[in-house]
Design an enzyme around this catalytic site. Structure first.
Site, mmCIF file in Angstrom:
data_model
loop_
_atom_site.group_PDB
_atom_site.id
_atom_site.type_symbol
_atom_site.label_atom_id
_atom_site.label_comp_id
_atom_site.label_asym_id
_atom_site.label_seq_id
_atom_site.Cartn_x
_atom_site.Cartn_y
_atom_site.Cartn_z
ATOM 1 N N VAL A 203 -3.278 -3.011 -11.901
ATOM 2 C CA VAL A 203 -4.440 -3.090 -12.802
ATOM 3 C C VAL A 203 -4.222 -2.050 -13.904
ATOM 4 C CG1 VAL A 203 -6.949 -2.865 -12.978
ATOM 5 C CG2 VAL A 203 -5.927 -3.856 -10.922
ATOM 6 N N HIS B 76 -7.785 0.201 -6.873
ATOM 7 C CA HIS B 76 -8.181 0.116 -5.454
ATOM 8 C C HIS B 76 -9.199 -1.005 -5.250
ATOM 9 C CE1 HIS B 76 -7.265 4.580 -5.812
ATOM 10 N NE2 HIS B 76 -6.484 4.240 -4.798
ATOM 11 N N SER C 107 -4.130 4.973 -12.123
ATOM 12 C CA SER C 107 -3.651 5.875 -11.075
ATOM 13 C C SER C 107 -4.635 7.032 -10.998
ATOM 14 C CB SER C 107 -2.262 6.417 -11.453
ATOM 15 O OG SER C 107 -1.985 7.592 -10.701
ATOM 16 N N GLY D 16 -0.982 -2.017 -3.344
ATOM 17 C CA GLY D 16 -0.813 -2.302 -4.769
ATOM 18 C C GLY D 16 0.659 -2.371 -5.151
ATOM 19 N N MET E 229 -6.177 6.872 -0.538
ATOM 20 C CA MET E 229 -6.338 8.324 -0.466
ATOM 21 C C MET E 229 -7.589 8.738 -1.248
ATOM 22 S SD MET E 229 -2.603 9.977 -0.177
ATOM 23 C CE MET E 229 -2.214 10.078 -1.900
ATOM 24 N N TYR F 265 -10.644 8.818 -4.310
ATOM 25 C CA TYR F 265 -10.735 8.941 -5.769
ATOM 26 C C TYR F 265 -10.449 7.572 -6.398
ATOM 27 C CZ TYR F 265 -11.424 11.663 -9.914
ATOM 28 O OH TYR F 265 -11.954 12.177 -11.082
ATOM 29 N N LEU F 266 -11.275 6.639 -5.958
ATOM 30 C CA LEU F 266 -10.991 5.219 -6.192
ATOM 31 C C LEU F 266 -11.147 4.826 -7.659
ATOM 32 C CD1 LEU F 266 -12.906 3.831 -3.096
ATOM 33 C CD2 LEU F 266 -10.491 4.467 -3.271
HETATM 34 O O1 PAF Z 1 -0.857 4.290 -1.636
HETATM 35 C C1 PAF Z 1 -1.568 5.181 -1.114
HETATM 36 O O2 PAF Z 1 -2.674 5.505 -1.558
HETATM 37 C C2 PAF Z 1 -1.029 5.914 0.111
HETATM 38 O O3 PAF Z 1 0.345 6.081 0.038
HETATM 39 C C3 PAF Z 1 -1.434 5.252 1.425
HETATM 40 C C4 PAF Z 1 -0.851 3.863 1.561
HETATM 41 C C5 PAF Z 1 -2.958 5.163 1.514
HETATM 42 C C6 PAF Z 1 -0.934 6.085 2.611
HETATM 43 O O4 PAF Z 1 -1.459 7.362 2.592
#
Ligand code: PAF
Length: 298
Positions: free
Chosen positions: A173, A34, A182, A144, A27, A29-30
């Site tokens: 992580v 990620h 997060s 994750g 989603m 905002y890495l």
């Molecule tokens: O874990 C997430 O960031 C979200 O739930 C996902 C898997 C990208 C689905 O929107």
């Protein structure tokens, strides 16, 4: 790295891809969590597709959809430096046109833990993940361990609906003090940020009792509750010891792996954390082998 802004662009790009494809759905905002999924995907596939989509259907009414943090330019530069080949960035209108009316619901394993607190959350997750699987047709999709229930639910869906792909689960992580990364950690003020280490402290304490031989789930949960209660800024949402396949709460001692999960409200965000007991299983291979995999059913 090619940025794909529409479904037709993705279809065309996918048709031209050869070799194995790893998918990293996000989603945005890495953060380093990620990026560890991206690193595994990069190492294990010929091509990597990342997706960035803040999926409205997985937010319940009282959640932070409109204020969910985003920073696309930063995300793109992180993905490009990590060697991602394609990033798919659809809009909500593309994923959910006005005529949209098909949802994917995984029943039992969606109901407890986060599912009990966040109405409709997993229906939104499984619907969008099913769409992303259909759109990108990956060989391996990376998730994750931090969202352990999400992994179990998605694995159930993959098995039940015969998606021809593998799920890889990548370990949590953490910040140097143990806080799990997060995107929602940015909501913590400095005092709350210091208090947030209580989740990791709880995991460590529960693990030290497990290591010393304690196997009774109720006793381990009492220990967890005591640690959380001692932190005034923390409000326990739940702590659970469950079977890592069915997510049923455990109430008897067992030598089989257990999933210890907890959700704690600290200021604005509800923070999640978990581990598999014994702790030696919290590796890429360990969590992938344990979470949601029903060997007996195969
Ligand atoms: O874990 C997430 O960031 C979200 O739930 C996902 C898997 C990208 C689905 O929107």
């Amino acid at each position: 790295m090619q940025i794909l802004n529409s479904i037709p662009e993705l279809h065309l790009a996918r048709r031209l891809m050869t070799g194995s494809v790893g998918l990293v759905p996000t989603m945005g905002y890495l953060h380093a969590g990620h990026m560890s999924l991206v690193d595994y995907a990069r190492r294990e596939n010929d091509l990597v597709i990342a997706t960035i989509f803040v999926n409205p259907t997985q937010f319940s009414e009282n959640e932070d959809l409109t204020t969910y943090p985003t920073d696309l330019p930063r995300d793109f530069s992180m993905l490009e430096s990590a060697g991602v080949d394609f990033v798919f960035v659809p809009t909500p209108e593309m994923m959910y046109p006005r005529s949209f009316q098909t949802y994917v619901t995984v029943e039992q394993v969606s109901q407890g833990l986060e599912g009990a607190q966040r109405n409709g959350h997993f229906r939104g997750v499984t619907t969008v993940v099913a769409k992303l699987f259909n759109l990108t047709q990956p060989n391996i999709a990376y998730f994750g361990q931090k969202d352990a229930q999400q992994v179990v639910v998605i694995r159930r869906m993959v098995e039940d609906l015969n998606f021809p792909l593998k799920i890889a689960v990548c370990p949590i992580v953490r910040e140097p003090d143990g806080l799990a990364l997060s995107s929602r950690n940015i909501y913590l003020n400095p005092e709350e940020r210091s208090a947030a280490v209580v989740l990791y402290n709880t995991i460590q304490t529960v693990n030290s009792h497990y290591f010393a031989g304690e196997r009774h789930p109720n006793r381990l949960l009492e220990i967890a509750n005591d640690v959380i209660k001692a932190e005034p800024l923390a409000q326990m949402s739940y702590a659970s010891l469950s079977d890592p396949i069915t997510l049923y709460d455990l109430d008897m001692p067992t030598e089989d792996p257990m999933l210890f999960s907890l959700a704690v409200q600290i200021g604005k965000p509800r923070l999640l954390d978990n581990c598999i007991l014994p702790l030696s299983l919290n590796t890429r291979d360990g969590v992938t082998a344990v979470l949601g995999v029903d060997e007996k059913a195969r």
